[in-house]
Design a protein around this motif. Structure first.
Motif, PDB file in Angstrom:
ATOM      1  N   VAL A 181       1.080  -1.392   0.283  1.00  0.00           N
ATOM      2  CA  VAL A 181       0.285   0.242  -0.049  1.00  0.00           C
ATOM      3  C   VAL A 181       0.801   1.654  -0.287  1.00  0.00           C
ATOM      4  N   GLU A 182      -0.127   2.492  -0.311  1.00  0.00           N
ATOM      5  CA  GLU A 182       0.828   3.724   0.074  1.00  0.00           C
ATOM      6  C   GLU A 182       1.121   4.040   0.847  1.00  0.00           C
ATOM      7  N   THR A 183       2.085   5.404   1.731  1.00  0.00           N
ATOM      8  CA  THR A 183       2.501   5.136   2.460  1.00  0.00           C
ATOM      9  C   THR A 183       2.450   7.339   2.288  1.00  0.00           C
ATOM     10  N   GLY A 184       2.881   8.410   3.103  1.00  0.00           N
ATOM     11  CA  GLY A 184       3.319   9.615   2.577  1.00  0.00           C
ATOM     12  C   GLY A 184       5.091   9.013   2.122  1.00  0.00           C
ATOM     13  N   SER A 185       5.457   8.096   2.736  1.00  0.00           N
ATOM     14  CA  SER A 185       7.009   8.221   2.627  1.00  0.00           C
ATOM     15  C   SER A 185       7.324   6.687   1.280  1.00  0.00           C
ATOM     16  N   GLY A 186       6.185   6.575   0.873  1.00  0.00           N
ATOM     17  CA  GLY A 186       6.740   5.440  -0.080  1.00  0.00           C
ATOM     18  C   GLY A 186       5.495   4.342  -0.064  1.00  0.00           C
ATOM     19  N   ASP A 187       6.432   3.280  -0.689  1.00  0.00           N
ATOM     20  CA  ASP A 187       5.020   1.964  -0.758  1.00  0.00           C
ATOM     21  C   ASP A 187       6.112   0.588   0.616  1.00  0.00           C
ATOM     22  N   TYR A 188       4.855   0.500   1.273  1.00  0.00           N
ATOM     23  CA  TYR A 188       4.692  -0.722   2.299  1.00  0.00           C
ATOM     24  C   TYR A 188       4.047  -1.922   2.374  1.00  0.00           C
ATOM     25  N   SER A 189       4.693  -2.785   2.476  1.00  0.00           N
ATOM     26  CA  SER A 189       3.742  -3.787   2.641  1.00  0.00           C
ATOM     27  C   SER A 189       3.017  -3.559   4.431  1.00  0.00           C
ATOM     28  N   LEU A 190       2.190  -4.437   3.947  1.00  0.00           N
ATOM     29  CA  LEU A 190       0.975  -4.538   5.482  1.00  0.00           C
ATOM     30  C   LEU A 190       2.050  -3.955   6.978  1.00  0.00           C
ATOM     31  N   SER A 191       2.654  -6.079   6.374  1.00  0.00           N
ATOM     32  CA  SER A 191       3.766  -6.447   7.573  1.00  0.00           C
ATOM     33  C   SER A 191       4.887  -4.988   7.854  1.00  0.00           C
ATOM     34  N   GLU A 192       5.338  -4.420   6.582  1.00  0.00           N
ATOM     35  CA  GLU A 192       6.172  -3.391   6.984  1.00  0.00           C
ATOM     36  C   GLU A 192       5.676  -2.351   8.079  1.00  0.00           C
ATOM     37  N   ILE A 193       3.959  -1.971   7.348  1.00  0.00           N
ATOM     38  CA  ILE A 193       3.606  -0.942   7.789  1.00  0.00           C
ATOM     39  C   ILE A 193       3.236  -1.700   9.899  1.00  0.00           C
ATOM     40  N   TYR A 194       3.480  -1.893  10.043  1.00  0.00           N
ATOM     41  CA  TYR A 194       2.676  -2.695  11.573  1.00  0.00           C
ATOM     42  C   TYR A 194       4.577  -2.722  12.004  1.00  0.00           C
ATOM     43  N   SER A 195       4.886  -3.325  11.322  1.00  0.00           N
ATOM     44  CA  SER A 195       6.699  -2.410  11.768  1.00  0.00           C
ATOM     45  C   SER A 195       7.583  -1.533  11.858  1.00  0.00           C
ATOM     46  N   TYR A 196       7.151  -0.857  10.917  1.00  0.00           N
ATOM     47  CA  TYR A 196       7.817   0.649  11.703  1.00  0.00           C
ATOM     48  C   TYR A 196       6.596   2.119  12.259  1.00  0.00           C
ATOM     49  N   TYR A 197       5.400   1.422  12.228  1.00  0.00           N
ATOM     50  CA  TYR A 197       4.441   2.571  12.215  1.00  0.00           C
ATOM     51  C   TYR A 197       3.865   2.225  13.392  1.00  0.00           C
ATOM     52  N   GLY A 198       3.243   0.760  13.826  1.00  0.00           N
ATOM     53  CA  GLY A 198       2.101   0.433  15.011  1.00  0.00           C
ATOM     54  C   GLY A 198       0.498  -0.245  14.943  1.00  0.00           C
ATOM     55  N   ILE A 199       0.373  -1.486  15.348  1.00  0.00           N
ATOM     56  CA  ILE A 199      -1.153  -1.460  14.965  1.00  0.00           C
ATOM     57  C   ILE A 199      -2.182   0.035  14.406  1.00  0.00           C
ATOM     58  N   ASP A 200      -1.802   1.190  14.992  1.00  0.00           N
ATOM     59  CA  ASP A 200      -2.750   2.191  15.056  1.00  0.00           C
ATOM     60  C   ASP A 200      -2.537   2.164  13.475  1.00  0.00           C
ATOM     61  N   PHE A 201      -1.585   2.050  12.736  1.00  0.00           N
ATOM     62  CA  PHE A 201      -1.579   2.680  11.563  1.00  0.00           C
ATOM     63  C   PHE A 201      -1.814   1.337  10.180  1.00  0.00           C
ATOM     64  N   LEU A 202      -1.684   0.520  11.035  1.00  0.00           N
ATOM     65  CA  LEU A 202      -2.165  -0.660   9.789  1.00  0.00           C
ATOM     66  C   LEU A 202      -3.452  -1.077   9.998  1.00  0.00           C
ATOM     67  N   LYS A 203      -4.393  -0.781  11.691  1.00  0.00           N
ATOM     68  CA  LYS A 203      -5.573  -0.709  11.484  1.00  0.00           C
ATOM     69  C   LYS A 203      -6.414   0.930  10.477  1.00  0.00           C
ATOM     70  N   ALA A 204      -5.618   2.057  10.175  1.00  0.00           N
ATOM     71  CA  ALA A 204      -5.830   2.528   9.595  1.00  0.00           C
ATOM     72  C   ALA A 204      -6.076   2.620   7.588  1.00  0.00           C
ATOM     73  N   LYS A 205      -5.087   1.555   7.528  1.00  0.00           N
ATOM     74  CA  LYS A 205      -4.563   1.309   6.723  1.00  0.00           C
ATOM     75  C   LYS A 205      -5.903   0.049   6.085  1.00  0.00           C
ATOM     76  N   VAL A 206      -5.957  -0.924   6.637  1.00  0.00           N
ATOM     77  CA  VAL A 206      -7.499  -1.821   6.398  1.00  0.00           C
ATOM     78  C   VAL A 206      -8.691  -1.413   6.728  1.00  0.00           C
ATOM     79  N   GLU A 207      -8.576  -0.257   7.292  1.00  0.00           N
ATOM     80  CA  GLU A 207     -10.011   0.870   7.270  1.00  0.00           C
ATOM     81  C   GLU A 207     -10.310   0.900   5.695  1.00  0.00           C
ATOM     82  N   GLY A 208      -8.790   1.610   5.284  1.00  0.00           N
ATOM     83  CA  GLY A 208      -9.039   2.320   3.910  1.00  0.00           C
ATOM     84  C   GLY A 208      -9.088   1.055   2.587  1.00  0.00           C
ATOM     85  N   LEU A 209      -8.462  -0.040   2.928  1.00  0.00           N
ATOM     86  CA  LEU A 209      -8.793  -1.067   2.025  1.00  0.00           C
ATOM     87  C   LEU A 209      -9.991  -1.321   1.458  1.00  0.00           C
ATOM     88  N   THR A 210     -10.207  -1.484   2.888  1.00  0.00           N
ATOM     89  CA  THR A 210     -12.095  -2.113   2.857  1.00  0.00           C
ATOM     90  C   THR A 210     -13.034  -1.800   2.886  1.00  0.00           C
TER      91      THR A 210
END
Length: 407
Positions: A181-210
């Motif tokens: 998925v896209e982020t403000g600092s580049g494209d990352y996998s959901l696993s990487e998003i959790y690694s770098y940004y935590g559960i809140d950002f992962l939750k927000a991305k899942v909400e955007g995807l669904t």
């Protein structure tokens, strides 16, 4: 002279002979009048025949419609009418008919639950990125954080569970952790998003995807999967392939086995083999359904993206269904007991006793509500060169699928 006069008289126009002109005009008028009468008579005959034919057709049509309508309400047509007015029935997991699902009393509200399993294994790897406490404990002489390659905690599985009270449905959607998925600092996998940004950002991305709002989330580490099984019981999982361990990794079948002669020769050189050489051991055999506890870690950490994501998502999806199945068998007090036994095991969670109590009846309804299972729509892109394999999501299709739950 006389001859010329005769010629003039013979060639003189009719207007110079009034008697003759009047006689011919009467004849032409009579002919024209007769022709008109014949035309009117033919038109009248044609019109009459047309009315007769239309009348006959109307009579047959009226009889056909009358017979059809009467048969619908009085004869065999009753069944056809029922088929038109009644939606096609589906079968719930318990074998009950759809009408029974909608007539059963169900207290509670719909919810959307994000379930995440992480892959941290400190007993296997000792190079994880230090947390805040570890950084504070570092001495000045320690090598700087920025000067070392660290391993980060990722996700082994992600699933979105939606329970809909109005539609009497559960939806279990597995989302590949390598979904990019896209982020403000580049494209990352959901696993990487959790690694770098935590559960809140992962939750927000899942909400955007669904397009769905996540009401609750739980994050459980893979090393605590056995504890989960000890609390709620062994969990049914589908294992689509044989799973082997190769050192710390859980992978597909090893290369083709050698012949007996080659094997005997290789056995004599095993002692001289370098340390750390790959050794494949069968961990889990392919099975339509296996009740797992201690082997849950091997099942959910299985990873082989050379042929897509179907095996990985099948395993995690069945794991989530197994968890829901076990939870649905418990009473409200039993669910509260489960929560108290697991709350210390969650890596992260927004659950509390009030949430569990309010959702208890809906969780129990999993045993008889209709269950929809699917993998997040998208396209798998295999690894190429230095680019690792990833999953390209189709957000439009996913949002459209979940639309019925938001309407």
């Amino acid at each position: 002279m006389n001859d010329k006069q005769l010629i003039k008289k013979d060639s003189a126009p009719d207007v110079l002979r009034p008697g003759v002109a009047k006689s011919q005009g009467n004849q032409n008028s009579q002919k024209k009048s007769g022709k008109q009468i014949r035309n009117l008579r033919n038109f009248g005959i044609t019109l009459g025949i047309s009315f007769v034919l239309l009348g006959i057709v109307a009579i047959f049509a009226a009889r056909f419609v009358a017979d059809t309508v009467c048969s619908v309400f009085t004869g065999d047509g009753v069944k056809d009418l029922d088929e038109l007015l009644t939606p096609v029935e589906t079968t719930a997991p318990s074998g009950e008919e759809q009408d029974d699902r909608f007539t059963r009393e169900l207290n509670g509200v719909s919810f959307t639950w994000l379930m995440v399993v992480t892959d941290e294994r400190t007993s296997v790897y000792d190079d994880y990125f230090p947390d805040a406490d570890a950084i504070e404990e570092m001495e000045e002489d320690d090598f700087g954080v920025l000067g070392k390659e660290y391993r980060r905690v990722g996700t082994a599985g992600i699933a979105l569970v939606h329970a809909d009270v109005d539609l009497r449905e559960y939806t279990v959607m597995a989302i590949p952790p390598i979904t990019r998925v896209e982020t403000g600092s580049g494209d990352y996998s959901l696993s990487e998003i959790y690694s770098y940004y935590g559960i809140d950002f992962l939750k927000a991305k899942v909400e955007g995807l669904t397009g769905m709002t996540v009401d609750h989330y739980t994050v459980l580490n893979c090393t605590d999967l056995a504890s989960l099984a000890n609390v709620i019981g062994g969990i049914d999982c589908k294992i689509p392939v044989d799973i082997y361990s190769n050192g710390p990794l859980y992978v597909s079948a090893p290369p083709e086995t050698e012949t007996s002669e080659e094997t005997s020769e290789s056995e004599s050189t095993d002692e001289n083999a370098a340390e750390g050489a790959p050794t494949y051991e069968l961990e889990l055999e392919k099975s339509d359904l296996s009740k797992l506890s201690a082997k849950l870690e091997a099942a959910l950490l299985y990873s082989d993206y050379t042929d897509g994501v179907s095996d990985e998502t099948t395993i995690f999806q069945s794991f989530v269904q197994g968890v829901l199945k076990n939870l649905s068998k418990a009473s409200e007090s039993g669910l509260l007991s489960y929560y108290n036994g697991l709350k210390s095991k969650f890596r992260e969670s927004d659950l509390d006793q009030t949430v569990v109590k309010d959702a208890a009846e809906v969780i129990q309804a999993y045993s008889w509500m209709e269950v929809q299972t699917l993998v997040y729509p998208g396209r798998f892109v295999p690894a190429k060169g230095t680019q690792e394999a990833y999953y390209n999501p189709d957000a439009e299709s996913a949002v459209q699928y979940f639309y019925k739950y938001r309407a």
